[in-house]
Design a protein around this motif. Structure first.
Motif, PDB file in Angstrom:
ATOM      1  N   TYR A 126       1.023  -1.007  -0.116  1.00 30.20           N
ATOM      2  CA  TYR A 126       0.171   0.119   0.151  1.00 30.20           C
ATOM      3  C   TYR A 126       1.529   1.373  -0.114  1.00 30.20           C
ATOM      4  O   TYR A 126       2.043   1.678   0.557  1.00 30.20           O
ATOM      5  CB  TYR A 126      -0.629  -0.177   1.637  1.00 30.20           C
ATOM      6  CG  TYR A 126      -1.627  -1.037   1.032  1.00 30.20           C
ATOM      7  CD1 TYR A 126      -3.424  -1.267   0.580  1.00 30.20           C
ATOM      8  CD2 TYR A 126      -1.407  -2.264   1.826  1.00 30.20           C
ATOM      9  CE1 TYR A 126      -4.176  -2.093   0.443  1.00 30.20           C
ATOM     10  CE2 TYR A 126      -2.097  -3.819   2.426  1.00 30.20           C
ATOM     11  CZ  TYR A 126      -3.433  -3.471   1.266  1.00 30.20           C
ATOM     12  OH  TYR A 126      -4.491  -4.442   1.816  1.00 30.20           O
ATOM     13  N   LEU A 127       0.886   1.894  -0.974  1.00 28.65           N
ATOM     14  CA  LEU A 127       1.598   2.837  -1.016  1.00 28.65           C
ATOM     15  C   LEU A 127       0.981   4.093  -0.854  1.00 28.65           C
ATOM     16  O   LEU A 127      -0.197   4.784  -0.846  1.00 28.65           O
ATOM     17  CB  LEU A 127       1.999   3.172  -2.749  1.00 28.65           C
ATOM     18  CG  LEU A 127       3.308   2.140  -2.837  1.00 28.65           C
ATOM     19  CD1 LEU A 127       2.793   0.592  -2.668  1.00 28.65           C
ATOM     20  CD2 LEU A 127       3.804   2.607  -4.791  1.00 28.65           C
ATOM     21  N   SER A 129       0.419   8.420  -0.696  1.00 29.29           N
ATOM     22  CA  SER A 129       0.085   9.646  -2.045  1.00 29.29           C
ATOM     23  C   SER A 129       2.149   9.438  -2.769  1.00 29.29           C
ATOM     24  O   SER A 129       1.990   9.573  -3.926  1.00 29.29           O
ATOM     25  CB  SER A 129       0.079  10.625  -1.647  1.00 29.29           C
ATOM     26  OG  SER A 129       0.198  11.184  -0.634  1.00 29.29           O
ATOM     27  N   TRP A 132       3.051   6.744  -4.111  1.00 30.77           N
ATOM     28  CA  TRP A 132       1.936   6.695  -5.644  1.00 30.77           C
ATOM     29  C   TRP A 132       2.431   7.733  -6.506  1.00 30.77           C
ATOM     30  O   TRP A 132       2.642   7.177  -8.070  1.00 30.77           O
ATOM     31  CB  TRP A 132       0.530   6.434  -4.936  1.00 30.77           C
ATOM     32  CG  TRP A 132      -0.359   6.082  -6.113  1.00 30.77           C
ATOM     33  CD1 TRP A 132      -1.284   6.995  -6.642  1.00 30.77           C
ATOM     34  CD2 TRP A 132      -0.625   4.333  -6.973  1.00 30.77           C
ATOM     35  NE1 TRP A 132      -1.802   5.690  -8.087  1.00 30.77           N
ATOM     36  CE2 TRP A 132      -1.447   4.960  -7.815  1.00 30.77           C
ATOM     37  CE3 TRP A 132       0.470   3.823  -6.688  1.00 30.77           C
ATOM     38  CZ2 TRP A 132      -0.975   4.159  -8.943  1.00 30.77           C
ATOM     39  CZ3 TRP A 132      -0.168   2.536  -7.299  1.00 30.77           C
ATOM     40  CH2 TRP A 132      -1.001   2.870  -8.694  1.00 30.77           C
ATOM     41  N   SER A 147      -5.844   2.758  -9.479  1.00 29.64           N
ATOM     42  CA  SER A 147      -5.287   2.564  -8.224  1.00 29.64           C
ATOM     43  C   SER A 147      -4.655   1.801  -7.491  1.00 29.64           C
ATOM     44  O   SER A 147      -4.129   1.694  -6.787  1.00 29.64           O
ATOM     45  CB  SER A 147      -6.691   2.821  -6.935  1.00 29.64           C
ATOM     46  OG  SER A 147      -7.969   1.953  -6.881  1.00 29.64           O
ATOM     47  N   GLN A 148      -4.461   0.918  -8.536  1.00 32.45           N
ATOM     48  CA  GLN A 148      -3.776  -0.491  -7.969  1.00 32.45           C
ATOM     49  C   GLN A 148      -2.890  -0.276  -9.965  1.00 32.45           C
ATOM     50  O   GLN A 148      -2.985  -0.438 -11.120  1.00 32.45           O
ATOM     51  CB  GLN A 148      -4.474  -1.857  -8.368  1.00 32.45           C
ATOM     52  CG  GLN A 148      -5.479  -1.388  -6.954  1.00 32.45           C
ATOM     53  CD  GLN A 148      -6.098  -3.230  -7.172  1.00 32.45           C
ATOM     54  OE1 GLN A 148      -6.690  -3.827  -7.828  1.00 32.45           O
ATOM     55  NE2 GLN A 148      -6.786  -3.258  -5.488  1.00 32.45           N
ATOM     56  N   ALA A 165       0.720  -3.054  -6.582  1.00 31.48           N
ATOM     57  CA  ALA A 165       0.928  -1.676  -5.289  1.00 31.48           C
ATOM     58  C   ALA A 165      -0.681  -1.030  -5.963  1.00 31.48           C
ATOM     59  O   ALA A 165      -1.148  -0.749  -6.885  1.00 31.48           O
ATOM     60  CB  ALA A 165       2.258  -1.349  -6.416  1.00 31.48           C
ATOM     61  N   GLU A 166      -0.426  -0.627  -4.836  1.00 29.93           N
ATOM     62  CA  GLU A 166      -2.154  -0.062  -4.327  1.00 29.93           C
ATOM     63  C   GLU A 166      -1.971   1.113  -3.590  1.00 29.93           C
ATOM     64  O   GLU A 166      -1.140   1.666  -2.825  1.00 29.93           O
ATOM     65  CB  GLU A 166      -3.037  -1.449  -3.731  1.00 29.93           C
ATOM     66  CG  GLU A 166      -4.704  -0.184  -3.968  1.00 29.93           C
ATOM     67  CD  GLU A 166      -5.316  -1.479  -2.847  1.00 29.93           C
ATOM     68  OE1 GLU A 166      -6.619  -1.406  -2.026  1.00 29.93           O
ATOM     69  OE2 GLU A 166      -5.442  -2.676  -3.010  1.00 29.93           O
ATOM     70  N   ALA A 167      -2.748   2.487  -4.155  1.00 28.25           N
ATOM     71  CA  ALA A 167      -2.867   3.580  -3.450  1.00 28.25           C
ATOM     72  C   ALA A 167      -3.597   3.455  -2.489  1.00 28.25           C
ATOM     73  O   ALA A 167      -4.718   2.940  -2.417  1.00 28.25           O
ATOM     74  CB  ALA A 167      -3.642   4.832  -4.357  1.00 28.25           C
ATOM     75  N   ALA A 179       5.551   2.717   1.553  1.00 26.06           N
ATOM     76  CA  ALA A 179       4.652   1.379   1.652  1.00 26.06           C
ATOM     77  C   ALA A 179       4.688   1.017   2.757  1.00 26.06           C
ATOM     78  O   ALA A 179       5.678   0.377   3.454  1.00 26.06           O
ATOM     79  CB  ALA A 179       4.828   1.044   0.223  1.00 26.06           C
TER      80      ALA A 179
END
Length: 261
Positions: A126-127, A129, A132, A147-148, A165-167, A179
């Motif tokens: 989970y990144l 802002s 991301w 968002s992924q 990777a997900e925002a 992250a």
């Protein structure tokens, strides 16, 4: 009859300096009162948010386990987790990028950040802002609504692994690219670089910091914590002086009205 006193007041206001001063004091007092209330509500809302601390992982595994147990018993502690810090190099057709990450327990991620448990075989990072945006910039993606993003990285064994990777909806308490991902208990215990603690509410004083220091270990992010507490103290002082100003101005207006004739 009601309009008569108002017209008289307006006429006297133009002719009488005392009434002008009285009106100015009332307006200033009401302004101070409104500002104190606005700042007070903002401070209250800020105090209701969680505060995170990072402790060093000194001592043996048994000593760390004992420290975690004692931390959990502290008032207002919402979650505790071992943490592992690291950096991986992710890659895709556009090239590579270094990604700093934290491994935390599943319980901590869900309780503090609202990140649900991952029931898939693929690891999810989970990144925040900043991370991301860095990823989108490296991938040369403009105005993406996704968002992924699937990425790969190479383990020490040489095997390439696909990750997702997900925002994230939170910055994880930092403005630097970061992250977070779930680490199992064995990985957290083996590679532990610290203990992350979240109190459910903030305090203006340093009582939480002192409580953590009392259970052993060094608070690594003490400077950031002290800066945050200093900002809260300053905000509290502003509210105090705005309240005092409002009371003094309204009292002065009352004295002028009662005895200034």
């Amino acid at each position: 009859m009601q309009m008569k006193w108002w017209k008289t007041f307006l006429r006297n206001r133009k002719q009488n300096d005392r009434i002008k001063l009285e009106l100015a004091a009332i307006l200033l007092g009401l302004t101070g009162m409104i500002l104190a209330m606005v700042h007070g509500v903002a401070l209250y809302q800020r105090l209701q948010t969680g505060m995170e601390y990072v402790l060093s992982s000194e001592g043996s595994v048994s000593q760390q386990n004992d420290r975690i147990i004692r931390i959990r018993k502290l008032p207002s502690v919402e979650a505790v987790s071992r943490q592992v810090e690291g950096t991986i190099t992710v890659e895709d057709t556009w090239g590579t990028m270094d990604l700093s990450y934290l491994q935390l327990s599943e319980e901590y991620l869900e309780t503090v950040y609202g990140i649900p448990a991952n029931h898939t075989a693929m690891a999810i990072y989970y990144l925040n802002s900043a991370a991301w945006q860095q990823l989108l910039q490296n991938a040369q993606v403009i105005d993406s609504t996704d968002s992924q993003m699937e990425l790969t990285w190479q383990e020490e064994s040489g095997e390439k692994v696909t990750i997702l990777a997900e925002a994230a909806d939170t910055d994880f308490g930092t403005d630097r690219p970061l992250a977070v991902t779930v680490g199992d208990s064995l990985a957290l215990e083996k590679g532990q670089t610290g203990i992350r603690v979240c109190f459910g509410k903030r305090t203006i004083d340093n009582s939480q910091l002192l409580k953590l220091q009392s259970v052993g270990g060094t608070v690594i992010n003490s400077e950031a914590v002290e800066l945050e507490q200093k900002e809260l103290e300053i905000q509290g002082i502003h509210i105090k002086y705005l309240g005092v100003l409002a009371v003094l101005c309204l009292c002065f207006a009352w004295v002028l009205h009662r005895y200034g004739k």
